[in-house]
Design a protein around this motif. Sequence first.
Motif, PDB file in Angstrom:
ATOM      1  N   TYR A 460      -3.871  -3.213  25.255  1.00  0.00           N
ATOM      2  CA  TYR A 460      -4.252  -1.852  24.885  1.00  0.00           C
ATOM      3  C   TYR A 460      -3.473  -1.477  23.623  1.00  0.00           C
ATOM      4  CZ  TYR A 460      -5.955  -0.907  29.719  1.00  0.00           C
ATOM      5  OH  TYR A 460      -6.614  -0.908  30.923  1.00  0.00           O
ATOM      6  N   LYS A 461      -3.895  -0.391  23.012  1.00  0.00           N
ATOM      7  CA  LYS A 461      -3.140   0.247  21.917  1.00  0.00           C
ATOM      8  C   LYS A 461      -2.790  -0.768  20.821  1.00  0.00           C
ATOM      9  CE  LYS A 461      -0.179   2.063  24.953  1.00  0.00           C
ATOM     10  NZ  LYS A 461       0.929   2.875  25.509  1.00  0.00           N
ATOM     11  N   ALA A 462      -1.538  -0.773  20.382  1.00  0.00           N
ATOM     12  CA  ALA A 462      -1.137  -1.647  19.271  1.00  0.00           C
ATOM     13  C   ALA A 462      -0.967  -3.093  19.686  1.00  0.00           C
ATOM     14  CB  ALA A 462       0.165  -1.141  18.645  1.00  0.00           C
ATOM     15  N   SER A 463      -1.296  -3.401  20.935  1.00  0.00           N
ATOM     16  CA  SER A 463      -1.220  -4.793  21.386  1.00  0.00           C
ATOM     17  C   SER A 463      -2.505  -5.565  21.161  1.00  0.00           C
ATOM     18  CB  SER A 463      -0.834  -4.854  22.869  1.00  0.00           C
ATOM     19  OG  SER A 463       0.531  -4.521  23.035  1.00  0.00           O
ATOM     20  N   GLY A 464      -3.551  -4.909  20.642  1.00  0.00           N
ATOM     21  CA  GLY A 464      -4.687  -5.708  20.236  1.00  0.00           C
ATOM     22  C   GLY A 464      -6.048  -5.180  20.589  1.00  0.00           C
ATOM     23  N   ILE A 465      -7.030  -6.022  20.282  1.00  0.00           N
ATOM     24  CA  ILE A 465      -8.445  -5.721  20.487  1.00  0.00           C
ATOM     25  C   ILE A 465      -9.107  -6.974  21.056  1.00  0.00           C
ATOM     26  CG2 ILE A 465     -10.644  -5.189  19.364  1.00  0.00           C
ATOM     27  CD1 ILE A 465      -9.016  -3.834  17.138  1.00  0.00           C
ATOM     28  N   GLY A 466      -9.816  -6.822  22.168  1.00  0.00           N
ATOM     29  CA  GLY A 466     -10.561  -7.944  22.724  1.00  0.00           C
ATOM     30  C   GLY A 466      -9.769  -8.680  23.790  1.00  0.00           C
ATOM     31  N   ARG A 467     -10.391  -9.736  24.325  1.00  0.00           N
ATOM     32  CA  ARG A 467      -9.785 -10.511  25.396  1.00  0.00           C
ATOM     33  C   ARG A 467      -9.923 -12.010  25.119  1.00  0.00           C
ATOM     34  NH1 ARG A 467      -7.881  -6.389  25.886  1.00  0.00           N
ATOM     35  NH2 ARG A 467      -7.579  -5.068  27.729  1.00  0.00           N
ATOM     36  N   GLU A 468      -8.869 -12.739  25.493  1.00  0.00           N
ATOM     37  CA  GLU A 468      -8.850 -14.191  25.368  1.00  0.00           C
ATOM     38  C   GLU A 468      -8.745 -14.780  26.766  1.00  0.00           C
ATOM     39  OE1 GLU A 468      -7.361 -16.446  21.590  1.00  0.00           O
ATOM     40  OE2 GLU A 468      -5.645 -15.910  22.827  1.00  0.00           O
ATOM     41  N   TRP A 469      -9.184 -16.046  26.924  1.00  0.00           N
ATOM     42  CA  TRP A 469      -9.153 -16.779  28.184  1.00  0.00           C
ATOM     43  C   TRP A 469     -10.222 -16.262  29.157  1.00  0.00           C
ATOM     44  CZ3 TRP A 469      -6.820 -21.168  27.612  1.00  0.00           C
ATOM     45  CH2 TRP A 469      -5.726 -21.277  26.750  1.00  0.00           C
ATOM     46  N   GLU A 472     -14.506 -14.116  29.664  1.00  0.00           N
ATOM     47  CA  GLU A 472     -14.477 -13.117  28.595  1.00  0.00           C
ATOM     48  C   GLU A 472     -13.980 -13.715  27.290  1.00  0.00           C
ATOM     49  OE1 GLU A 472     -14.119 -10.939  32.506  1.00  0.00           O
ATOM     50  OE2 GLU A 472     -13.324 -12.788  31.627  1.00  0.00           O
ATOM     51  N   GLY A 473     -13.081 -14.691  27.385  1.00  0.00           N
ATOM     52  CA  GLY A 473     -12.567 -15.333  26.185  1.00  0.00           C
ATOM     53  C   GLY A 473     -13.630 -16.116  25.445  1.00  0.00           C
ATOM     54  N   ILE A 474     -14.554 -16.714  26.166  1.00  0.00           N
ATOM     55  CA  ILE A 474     -15.684 -17.400  25.530  1.00  0.00           C
ATOM     56  C   ILE A 474     -16.677 -16.381  24.987  1.00  0.00           C
ATOM     57  CG2 ILE A 474     -17.592 -19.022  25.900  1.00  0.00           C
ATOM     58  CD1 ILE A 474     -15.882 -20.295  28.154  1.00  0.00           C
ATOM     59  N   GLU A 475     -16.913 -15.315  25.747  1.00  0.00           N
ATOM     60  CA  GLU A 475     -17.880 -14.301  25.330  1.00  0.00           C
ATOM     61  C   GLU A 475     -17.448 -13.557  24.069  1.00  0.00           C
ATOM     62  OE1 GLU A 475     -19.789 -13.289  29.731  1.00  0.00           O
ATOM     63  OE2 GLU A 475     -18.180 -12.043  28.923  1.00  0.00           O
ATOM     64  N   GLU A 476     -16.139 -13.566  23.751  1.00  0.00           N
ATOM     65  CA  GLU A 476     -15.680 -12.950  22.501  1.00  0.00           C
ATOM     66  C   GLU A 476     -16.371 -13.567  21.290  1.00  0.00           C
ATOM     67  OE1 GLU A 476     -13.713 -10.505  21.497  1.00  0.00           O
ATOM     68  OE2 GLU A 476     -12.996  -9.840  23.458  1.00  0.00           O
ATOM     69  N   PHE A 477     -16.834 -14.795  21.435  1.00  0.00           N
ATOM     70  CA  PHE A 477     -17.421 -15.525  20.312  1.00  0.00           C
ATOM     71  C   PHE A 477     -18.950 -15.518  20.346  1.00  0.00           C
ATOM     72  CE2 PHE A 477     -13.189 -17.261  21.034  1.00  0.00           C
ATOM     73  CZ  PHE A 477     -12.648 -17.173  19.762  1.00  0.00           C
TER      74      PHE A 477
END
Length: 490
Positions: A460-469, A472-477
Amino acid sequence: MTTLPDAKLFINGQLRDATGGRTYDVISPWTGAPVGKAADATAEDVEAAIVAARNAFDNTDWSTNKEKRLALVKKYRELFEANREKLGALAVHEAGAALGAVDKAHVSMALGGWDDYLAVFDRVVWEKDYGNKFGYGYESKRVAHYEPVGVVAAITPWNVPLYVNIGKVVAALLAGCTVILKPAPDTPGAGAIFGELAKEAGFPDGVINVVFGADPALAGEMMVKDPRVDLVSFTGSTAVGKRIMEQGAPTLKRVFLELGGKSAKIVLDDSQNFAMDVLTTMLVFHAGQGCAVQSRLLVPESRYEEAKAILKQGYAGLGDNWGDVSNPEHIMGPVINKRQLERVLGYIQLGKDEGATLLHGGAARPDKGDGYFVEPTVFVDVTNDMRIAQEEIFGPVLVVIPYKDDEDAIRIANESAYGLSGGVSGSFDRAMKMAKRIRTGSVGVNNGMCIAGDIPFGGYKASGIGREWGVEGIEEFLETKMIAYPVAAA
């Protein structure tokens, strides 16, 4: 000290030197001396990698042939397993991993994450039926197709390089993207091996490319600004993540950002294993160089003195059982480089200046060797407005903060620019209620394992955007394409 093989670039299916034969020294964190050489990529090399990746995506069947890419990614995994010893050497001599850490996050957890991606791959949805809808005088059938986004720039850090490289590269390949991997200058070999083994596995030219150089920004900035690159997946500092968003804005670059953290571990007054819950926050593993480490320990005022005594004894018990490159029991080595050593020592001095009490450690340890050693360190009597409580130190520095009650603990945990991970330990129902109110991407209740290769990870917040692993990590692409057609035409 072991000498590592030269790290070469991998562009359009060829292992190669940098243009003009430029190289730079790879420095061992253990000794401060060169441990190998790496190709020093030029702008011409980065351009060639972009061209190769773009061509492989646009003009081959890589993006559409799921069976082909799954088979190659499985073969790739087998080759990494066969090179486990080399992977361990790279973790030790490039990233400064202690031997006791190699078979955890650096190699075993990384390869386990690869296996998790393969295990969840059949759960990726490639087509979704949205049913029929009447409008404009006729009925339409609506179907979503999920397809790879295109060319991916994977920009990775030096702390656990194999783990992060796998997190990005394998997911992107399974999704059907082509990839340009740019590892950090400190850990080029952990990226170069992706090129070496891609060549051996027989990947089509241009599907995987690896570029790196002494300049930490040149290749990354070129890819972020280039319209031929469709997505940037970056793990690193929040400051650099903001710069990537800014530089990618003119081309409306899609970004995944896994950034900094200042995660809080809350131990409740009714914890049944209070001593263990406190001791497990000792910030020792890999010298605290992890984005999701729990670097703020929150304990109730009623048990604060008890917690301090537990930590004092715990750190004293650790003693000098760290920092020996030959000891397989050690889980802590040096920090990555001189700059990071100076950064950590600077924060330790800042903590003293802010009025925190140094309970243990706090000094550089040149007696451990010529590398970049700093003692495991813990501050007590810390308030959450201190910089050492708010800023990511990325070193073996734990801060201990007292709280009045549950509401106060939640407030302190959430009063942070970051929101990457965290933990709550105590009676189950109470801990669960608190976990749900903490603004962070993952929470371990009673030390539950909230970070693994088969589940999503991000902040959340300044720790980032999106999800890995995980899935969901595959769906990011993937991109979503809606296709609709009149039912009568079917």
